[in-house]
Design a protein around this motif. Structure first.
Motif, PDB file in Angstrom:
ATOM      1  N   LEU A  71      -1.767   5.436   2.386  1.00  0.00           N
ATOM      2  CA  LEU A  71      -1.897   4.876   3.734  1.00  0.00           C
ATOM      3  C   LEU A  71      -0.651   4.112   4.170  1.00  0.00           C
ATOM      4  O   LEU A  71      -0.633   3.546   5.259  1.00  0.00           O
ATOM      5  N   GLY A  72       0.372   4.082   3.317  1.00  0.00           N
ATOM      6  CA  GLY A  72       1.650   3.480   3.694  1.00  0.00           C
ATOM      7  C   GLY A  72       1.772   1.994   3.423  1.00  0.00           C
ATOM      8  O   GLY A  72       2.639   1.330   4.010  1.00  0.00           O
ATOM      9  N   MET A  73       0.952   1.434   2.532  1.00  0.00           N
ATOM     10  CA  MET A  73       1.054   0.006   2.214  1.00  0.00           C
ATOM     11  C   MET A  73       2.401  -0.307   1.568  1.00  0.00           C
ATOM     12  O   MET A  73       2.883   0.442   0.725  1.00  0.00           O
ATOM     13  N   ARG A  74       2.971  -1.438   1.925  1.00  0.00           N
ATOM     14  CA  ARG A  74       4.261  -1.814   1.340  1.00  0.00           C
ATOM     15  C   ARG A  74       4.092  -2.803   0.197  1.00  0.00           C
ATOM     16  O   ARG A  74       4.994  -3.013  -0.607  1.00  0.00           O
ATOM     17  N   TRP A  75       2.919  -3.448   0.106  1.00  0.00           N
ATOM     18  CA  TRP A  75       2.632  -4.404  -0.960  1.00  0.00           C
ATOM     19  C   TRP A  75       1.200  -4.192  -1.437  1.00  0.00           C
ATOM     20  O   TRP A  75       0.283  -4.008  -0.623  1.00  0.00           O
ATOM     21  N   LEU A  76       1.019  -4.211  -2.759  1.00  0.00           N
ATOM     22  CA  LEU A  76      -0.295  -4.031  -3.358  1.00  0.00           C
ATOM     23  C   LEU A  76      -0.688  -5.317  -4.069  1.00  0.00           C
ATOM     24  O   LEU A  76       0.039  -5.800  -4.949  1.00  0.00           O
ATOM     25  N   ALA A  77      -1.823  -5.883  -3.693  1.00  0.00           N
ATOM     26  CA  ALA A  77      -2.321  -7.104  -4.322  1.00  0.00           C
ATOM     27  C   ALA A  77      -3.625  -6.771  -5.041  1.00  0.00           C
ATOM     28  O   ALA A  77      -4.475  -6.066  -4.497  1.00  0.00           O
ATOM     29  N   PHE A  78      -3.773  -7.285  -6.245  1.00  0.00           N
ATOM     30  CA  PHE A  78      -4.938  -6.964  -7.063  1.00  0.00           C
ATOM     31  C   PHE A  78      -5.686  -8.235  -7.436  1.00  0.00           C
ATOM     32  O   PHE A  78      -5.081  -9.246  -7.793  1.00  0.00           O
ATOM     33  N   THR A  79      -7.004  -8.160  -7.344  1.00  0.00           N
ATOM     34  CA  THR A  79      -7.843  -9.253  -7.817  1.00  0.00           C
ATOM     35  C   THR A  79      -9.113  -8.643  -8.381  1.00  0.00           C
ATOM     36  O   THR A  79      -9.260  -7.416  -8.455  1.00  0.00           O
ATOM     37  N   ASP A  80     -10.053  -9.505  -8.818  1.00  0.00           N
ATOM     38  CA  ASP A  80     -11.304  -9.039  -9.412  1.00  0.00           C
ATOM     39  C   ASP A  80     -12.492  -9.543  -8.599  1.00  0.00           C
ATOM     40  O   ASP A  80     -12.391 -10.534  -7.872  1.00  0.00           O
ATOM     41  N   ALA A  81     -13.617  -8.889  -8.779  1.00  0.00           N
ATOM     42  CA  ALA A  81     -14.801  -9.217  -7.989  1.00  0.00           C
ATOM     43  C   ALA A  81     -15.373 -10.593  -8.307  1.00  0.00           C
ATOM     44  O   ALA A  81     -16.080 -11.170  -7.484  1.00  0.00           O
TER      45      ALA A  81
ATOM     46  N   ALA B 166      -6.745   4.170  -8.834  1.00  0.00           N
ATOM     47  CA  ALA B 166      -7.308   4.909  -7.699  1.00  0.00           C
ATOM     48  C   ALA B 166      -7.141   4.124  -6.405  1.00  0.00           C
ATOM     49  O   ALA B 166      -6.774   4.680  -5.356  1.00  0.00           O
ATOM     50  N   GLY B 167      -7.403   2.824  -6.467  1.00  0.00           N
ATOM     51  CA  GLY B 167      -7.220   2.000  -5.285  1.00  0.00           C
ATOM     52  C   GLY B 167      -5.774   1.932  -4.850  1.00  0.00           C
ATOM     53  O   GLY B 167      -5.461   2.013  -3.650  1.00  0.00           O
ATOM     54  N   ALA B 168      -4.881   1.803  -5.820  1.00  0.00           N
ATOM     55  CA  ALA B 168      -3.453   1.745  -5.498  1.00  0.00           C
ATOM     56  C   ALA B 168      -2.973   3.059  -4.884  1.00  0.00           C
ATOM     57  O   ALA B 168      -2.190   3.066  -3.920  1.00  0.00           O
ATOM     58  N   ALA B 169      -3.419   4.183  -5.441  1.00  0.00           N
ATOM     59  CA  ALA B 169      -3.011   5.490  -4.910  1.00  0.00           C
ATOM     60  C   ALA B 169      -3.446   5.654  -3.458  1.00  0.00           C
ATOM     61  O   ALA B 169      -2.693   6.173  -2.617  1.00  0.00           O
ATOM     62  N   HIS B 170      -4.648   5.203  -3.155  1.00  0.00           N
ATOM     63  CA  HIS B 170      -5.137   5.312  -1.779  1.00  0.00           C
ATOM     64  C   HIS B 170      -4.325   4.404  -0.851  1.00  0.00           C
ATOM     65  O   HIS B 170      -3.977   4.799   0.263  1.00  0.00           O
ATOM     66  N   ALA B 171      -4.027   3.199  -1.328  1.00  0.00           N
ATOM     67  CA  ALA B 171      -3.227   2.277  -0.519  1.00  0.00           C
ATOM     68  C   ALA B 171      -1.836   2.842  -0.258  1.00  0.00           C
ATOM     69  O   ALA B 171      -1.311   2.749   0.864  1.00  0.00           O
ATOM     70  N   LEU B 172      -1.229   3.444  -1.257  1.00  0.00           N
ATOM     71  CA  LEU B 172       0.094   4.041  -1.088  1.00  0.00           C
ATOM     72  C   LEU B 172       0.050   5.201  -0.100  1.00  0.00           C
ATOM     73  O   LEU B 172       0.962   5.370   0.727  1.00  0.00           O
TER      74      LEU B 172
ATOM     75  N   ASN C 201      -4.977 -11.784 -10.422  1.00  0.00           N
ATOM     76  CA  ASN C 201      -3.958 -12.451  -9.601  1.00  0.00           C
ATOM     77  C   ASN C 201      -2.618 -11.780  -9.827  1.00  0.00           C
ATOM     78  O   ASN C 201      -1.750 -12.286 -10.539  1.00  0.00           O
ATOM     79  N   LEU C 202      -2.460 -10.635  -9.201  1.00  0.00           N
ATOM     80  CA  LEU C 202      -1.280  -9.797  -9.432  1.00  0.00           C
ATOM     81  C   LEU C 202      -0.867  -9.123  -8.136  1.00  0.00           C
ATOM     82  O   LEU C 202      -1.713  -8.661  -7.374  1.00  0.00           O
ATOM     83  N   GLY C 203       0.428  -9.086  -7.874  1.00  0.00           N
ATOM     84  CA  GLY C 203       0.938  -8.405  -6.694  1.00  0.00           C
ATOM     85  C   GLY C 203       2.168  -7.586  -7.048  1.00  0.00           C
ATOM     86  O   GLY C 203       2.963  -8.002  -7.891  1.00  0.00           O
ATOM     87  N   VAL C 204       2.310  -6.427  -6.422  1.00  0.00           N
ATOM     88  CA  VAL C 204       3.422  -5.522  -6.733  1.00  0.00           C
ATOM     89  C   VAL C 204       3.911  -4.838  -5.461  1.00  0.00           C
ATOM     90  O   VAL C 204       3.099  -4.350  -4.661  1.00  0.00           O
ATOM     91  N   ALA C 205       5.220  -4.799  -5.288  1.00  0.00           N
ATOM     92  CA  ALA C 205       5.785  -4.034  -4.179  1.00  0.00           C
ATOM     93  C   ALA C 205       5.514  -2.558  -4.406  1.00  0.00           C
ATOM     94  O   ALA C 205       5.572  -2.068  -5.545  1.00  0.00           O
ATOM     95  N   ALA C 206       5.227  -1.833  -3.349  1.00  0.00           N
ATOM     96  CA  ALA C 206       4.842  -0.429  -3.474  1.00  0.00           C
ATOM     97  C   ALA C 206       5.914   0.397  -4.177  1.00  0.00           C
ATOM     98  O   ALA C 206       5.599   1.216  -5.044  1.00  0.00           O
ATOM     99  N   ASP C 207       7.185   0.188  -3.831  1.00  0.00           N
ATOM    100  CA  ASP C 207       8.233   1.002  -4.441  1.00  0.00           C
ATOM    101  C   ASP C 207       8.372   0.717  -5.927  1.00  0.00           C
ATOM    102  O   ASP C 207       8.600   1.620  -6.737  1.00  0.00           O
ATOM    103  N   ALA C 208       8.204  -0.542  -6.331  1.00  0.00           N
ATOM    104  CA  ALA C 208       8.276  -0.883  -7.749  1.00  0.00           C
ATOM    105  C   ALA C 208       7.095  -0.295  -8.508  1.00  0.00           C
ATOM    106  O   ALA C 208       7.233   0.169  -9.650  1.00  0.00           O
ATOM    107  N   TYR C 209       5.928  -0.317  -7.886  1.00  0.00           N
ATOM    108  CA  TYR C 209       4.730   0.254  -8.515  1.00  0.00           C
ATOM    109  C   TYR C 209       4.939   1.738  -8.788  1.00  0.00           C
ATOM    110  O   TYR C 209       4.636   2.227  -9.884  1.00  0.00           O
TER     111      TYR C 209
END
Length: 236
Positions: free
Chosen positions: A82-92, A74-80, A149-157
């Motif tokens: 909004l035009g994000m080119r890179w998605l970084a993921f972490t935990d609380a 859900a977070g990634a879909a919202h970021a995409l 500790n994970l990062g993904v380019a938007a197009d690859a995601y």
């Protein structure tokens, strides 16, 4: 722009420190002014997590799935959107380093799998700390997969189909899908984060589950000793 997605389920005890660290990473000189947007996905929260996120001025989404795969998706879909080119993921329960984001994007890969570090072992036996340090490879070329500790380019995601709706090991499934579609992956120790060694986490079979398995594992050489990490698919 860069999007940072943090799934949250009742994390009032650690969320503020997590978001403060993300804020520091967002203004790292290595990003050269690129905008960063933090997105907190509040999944079935009934503590003060929503208030804490609001106090830090981050964008929030609310879902009622009790499913970390769905929360990250859900977070990634919202970021995409909004035009994000890179998605970084972490935990609380994780503190990212000030250069966490800049290091990820500068590696030049479609995805970055980083390591995790533990500094506070107070909830665990000394045996668990020793076994963890003996088995964990915190150097380039490791094969660990951590949603913290994970990062993904938007197009690859998008190309690999994104996070599946799994209650655990969603990060492993994503990386396997990236590999299957030919994405380049940097198995790097450079993007540094410090995570919690708590024994009772929000996700079954996650990092806390691995630590519990270490506590229960027979000594090396014991008959019928289980393979540590079996079923965790490269989680440490």
């Amino acid at each position: 722009m860069i999007g940072v997605i943090v799934p949250v389920h009742n994390e009032e005890g650690c969320l503020a420190a997590c978001l403060q660290a993300v804020s520091r990473a967002a203004v790292c000189p290595g990003l050269r002014g690129e905008a960063v947007l933090a997105i907190v996905v509040l999944d079935t929260c009934y503590d003060r997590s929503a208030d804490i996120a609001a106090e830090h001025g981050v964008l929030t989404l609310c879902i009622a799935a009790r499913n970390v795969g769905m929360a990250r998706a859900a977070g990634a879909a919202h970021a995409l959107a909004l035009g994000m080119r890179w998605l970084a993921f972490t935990d609380a329960d994780t503190i990212v380093s000030p250069d966490w984001l800049s290091t990820q994007v500068q590696l030049g890969a479609d995805a970055v799998c980083g390591c995790v570090h533990v500094e506070d072992w107070q909830d665990n036996l000394e045996l668990v700390r020793q076994r963890y340090q003996e088995r964990y490879c915190a150097q380039d070329g490791h094969q660990h997969i951590h949603g913290a500790n994970l990062g993904v380019a938007a197009d690859a995601y998008v190309r690999c189909g994104g996070f599946p709706a799994l209650p655990s090991s969603e990060d492993v499934a994503l990386v396997r899908a990236l590999q299957a579609c030919g994405a380049s992956i940097a198995w790097s120790a450079a993007p540094r984060v410090v995570t919690s060694a708590r024994r009772h986490a929000r996700v079954r079979d996650g990092f806390a589950g691995y630590l519990r398995a270490l506590a229960d594992a027979p000594e090396p050489g014991t008959a019928c000793a289980p393979a540590i990490g079996a079923g965790l698919a490269s989680r440490p």
